[in-house]
Design an enzyme around this catalytic site. Structure first.
Site, PDB file in Angstrom:
ATOM      1  N   ALA A   1       0.851  -1.199   0.000  1.00  6.39           N
ATOM      2  CA  ALA A   1       0.000   0.000   0.000  1.00  6.39           C
ATOM      3  C   ALA A   1       0.884   1.246   0.000  1.00  6.39           C
ATOM      4  O   ALA A   1       2.043   1.190   0.430  1.00  6.39           O
ATOM      5  CB  ALA A   1      -0.912   0.014   1.220  1.00  6.39           C
ATOM      6  N   PHE A   2       0.307   2.358  -0.448  1.00  4.29           N
ATOM      7  CA  PHE A   2       1.112   3.586  -0.543  1.00  4.29           C
ATOM      8  C   PHE A   2       1.620   4.054   0.813  1.00  4.29           C
ATOM      9  O   PHE A   2       2.568   4.824   0.895  1.00  4.29           O
ATOM     10  CB  PHE A   2       0.308   4.695  -1.239  1.00  4.29           C
ATOM     11  N   LYS A   3       1.000   3.575   1.875  1.00  9.19           N
ATOM     12  CA  LYS A   3       1.424   4.016   3.207  1.00  9.19           C
ATOM     13  C   LYS A   3       2.879   3.648   3.469  1.00  9.19           C
ATOM     14  O   LYS A   3       3.558   4.304   4.260  1.00  9.19           O
ATOM     15  CB  LYS A   3       0.541   3.375   4.277  1.00  9.19           C
ATOM     16  N   ASP A   4       3.367   2.587   2.821  1.00  7.35           N
ATOM     17  CA  ASP A   4       4.760   2.173   3.032  1.00  7.35           C
ATOM     18  C   ASP A   4       5.743   3.271   2.625  1.00  7.35           C
ATOM     19  O   ASP A   4       6.852   3.329   3.155  1.00  7.35           O
ATOM     20  CB  ASP A   4       5.077   0.911   2.219  1.00  7.35           C
TER      21      ASP A   4
ATOM     22  N   LEU B   1       5.752   5.396   5.737  1.00  3.00           N
ATOM     23  CA  LEU B   1       5.872   4.733   7.052  1.00  3.00           C
ATOM     24  C   LEU B   1       7.133   3.898   7.202  1.00  3.00           C
ATOM     25  O   LEU B   1       7.638   3.749   8.326  1.00  3.00           O
ATOM     26  CB  LEU B   1       4.618   3.915   7.340  1.00  3.00           C
TER      27      LEU B   1
END
Ligand SMILES: Cc1ncc(COP(=O)(O)O)c(C=O)c1O
Ligand SMILES: N[C@@H](CCOP(=O)(O)O)C(=O)O
Length: 468
Positions: free
Chosen positions: A110-113, A116
């Site tokens: 996911a783009f959160k990686d 994060l």
């Protein structure tokens, strides 16, 4: 560079203090005192840089040399070493009109990686350098939680507790979070929706004595470092497009829930990246679309959709946008947020709506349209979109290219995370091994009532066991 609060009651602080503070102690959101300008010449000098080099350059404008360059470089290199694409964030041309920037090649798909993985390493760095206790507390509709846990699991000096809405995340998202067995991880499954989870953590962060006593740290997009890291992929998208395709500007369509993804684009534009149309795509939880279209910011009933990570009503970064929209007038921001708290809605004048619409265009994508977009792009282009990215692509189609510059749609998750929706389209997909192996693993999570007190009690017992 110093950082201040949108509500004006936090004395200016440096980069690492801002990172540790997360939510402003006056209840506002932290923003830079001034946004560094990146001119055309600077952009030209950056073209051809790898994502990692670009991130180093962008962050250097914000860190006040509080992190020596060699350390910052090391943190960035380590953060993207686990991404499976050599480009980190590949740009795929779909047709003459549209390219898709794939933000999902990190460890949790996911783009959160993108932000994060870096924040996890930065927390570990700060824990070591400054001897800070790091107790991360976050709320997730599925992706932030999995990504944040992956970024700090097993790391010394860091504990992480993530609240997710019970039964309202996809099966893969739940497994990604709850199959992690490291002792520094606590998953709380809250009997409520994502807004409830977010409200609980905001209340705990706003309780400054509780926050200070337990060293609570934020990984959600209330933390400005998340926004800054995400702004880099807008710069990268602009620079990666062939010069002749973009003809000076880029348009970006952005799947949006908490306003973090799109606000990062707004920040990149404010820095000087020539982003023309910034298209805000929501699912049927369309508070943000109604805000842009009608000038009314008012939560309506929560709806479960095929894009569960965007099933959000109260968007935390809305306040950051409001701050810039109101000319950085923190007194007015505080007054409007008070009004929102008291009346449950904000309304904007016709003149204000016209100004909002100059900043953003917005489209709400229904469940059927989302599935139809997935089907269409698979059939016509052999490209499988996840349901969140499909909302962005459907919004691009409705916005249309106004003849100016290239269009990039952000692909924010791998379709394997949302197989429930993909199956409804009649498509059987092959899972990456890192996902299929999750199904055999035991899960660990605690189901809790939808209340601040219930969560606080769990946290106290978690910290007793892990921090002494
Ligand atoms: C896959 C996916 N796409 C898009 C979004 C929207 O991002 P944001 O909430 O930062 O606007 C989220 C999370 O909300 C997400 O998990
Ligand atoms: N979609 C998010 C919701 C939380 O948003 P954040 O960007 O503030 O972390 C998720 O997947 O959890």
């Amino acid at each position: 560079m110093k950082y201040i609060s949108t509500r004006g009651k936090v004395a200016p602080i440096g980069f690492i203090d801002m990172f540790l503070m997360g939510l402003g102690e006056d209840g506002g959101l932290i923003v830079p005192e001034t946004i560094p300008a990146v001119g055309a010449e600077q952009l030209r000098a950056w073209s051809g840089l790898s994502f990692q080099e670009l991130m180093l350059n962008v962050f250097s404008l914000y860190t006040n040399d509080e992190i020596p360059e060699a350390d910052l470089r090391g943190l960035i290199e380590a953060s993207y070493a686990g991404f499976t694409s050599p480009d980190v964030l590949p740009l795929t041309r779909i047709n003459e009109e549209l390219s898709v920037m794939e933000l999902f090649h990190g460890p949790t798909f996911a783009f959160k990686d993108v932000a994060l993985q870096f924040m996890g390493n930065l927390y570990a760095y700060v824990a070591k350098k400054r001897g800070e206790v790091i107790n991360i507390l976050g709320a997730t509709s599925g992706d932030t939680g999995a990504s944040a846990i992956s970024s700090v699991r097993g790391k010394e000096g860091i504990q992480i507790c993530i609240l997710h809405p019970n039964g309202k995340v996809s099966r893969v998202q739940e497994l990604q979070m709850t199959t992690v067995q490291d002792d520094n991880v606590l998953n709380l499954s809250v009997n409520g929706n994502f807004d409830d989870c977010q409200q609980i953590i905001k209340e705990l962060f706003a309780d400054v004595s509780f926050k200070t006593k337990y060293h609570l740290r934020a990984i959600n997009s209330i933390n400005f470092v998340r926004i800054l890291a995400q702004s880099v992929y807008y710069v990268y998208a602009y620079l990666k497009l062939p010069e002749e395709a973009r003809s000076g500007v880029v348009n970006v369509s952005v799947p949006t829930g908490n306003f973090g993804n799109i606000f990062s684009g707004y920040l990149a534009r404010k820095m000087g990246v020539p982003i023309k149309q910034l298209v805000l795509a929501t699912n049927e939880n369309n508070i943000l679309e109604r805000f842009v279209r009608e000038g009314v910011y008012k939560p309506e009933g929560f709806r479960s959709t095929h894009s569960p990570s965007m099933d959000i009503q109260i968007a935390s970064n809305f306040e950051r946008y409001l701050y810039y929209f109101l000319g950085e007038d923190s007194v007015e921001v505080a007054a409007r947020m008070e009004r929102f708290k008291a009346e449950g809605q904000l309304t904007f004048s016709a003149e204000e709506v016209a100004r909002i619409q100059r900043d953003l265009s917005a489209y709400s994508v229904g469940n059927e349209e989302c599935l139809e977009t997935i089907r269409k792009y698979e059939e016509r282009h052999g490209y499988l979109l996840d349901p969140h990215s499909a909302c962005g692509v459907a919004a691009f189609e409705r916005a249309g290219n106004k003849g100016d510059g290239a269009f990039v749609a952000l692909a924010t998750a791998h379709p394997a995370k949302f197989d429930e929706a993909i199956r409804l389209v009649g498509i059987e997909q092959k899972f990456p091994e890192r996902i299929s192996e999750l199904f055999d693993k035991p899960q660990r999570q605690v189901v809790v009532d939808n209340s601040k007190e219930a969560v606080a009690a769990q946290l106290k017992s978690f910290y007793r066991q892990t921090n002494g």
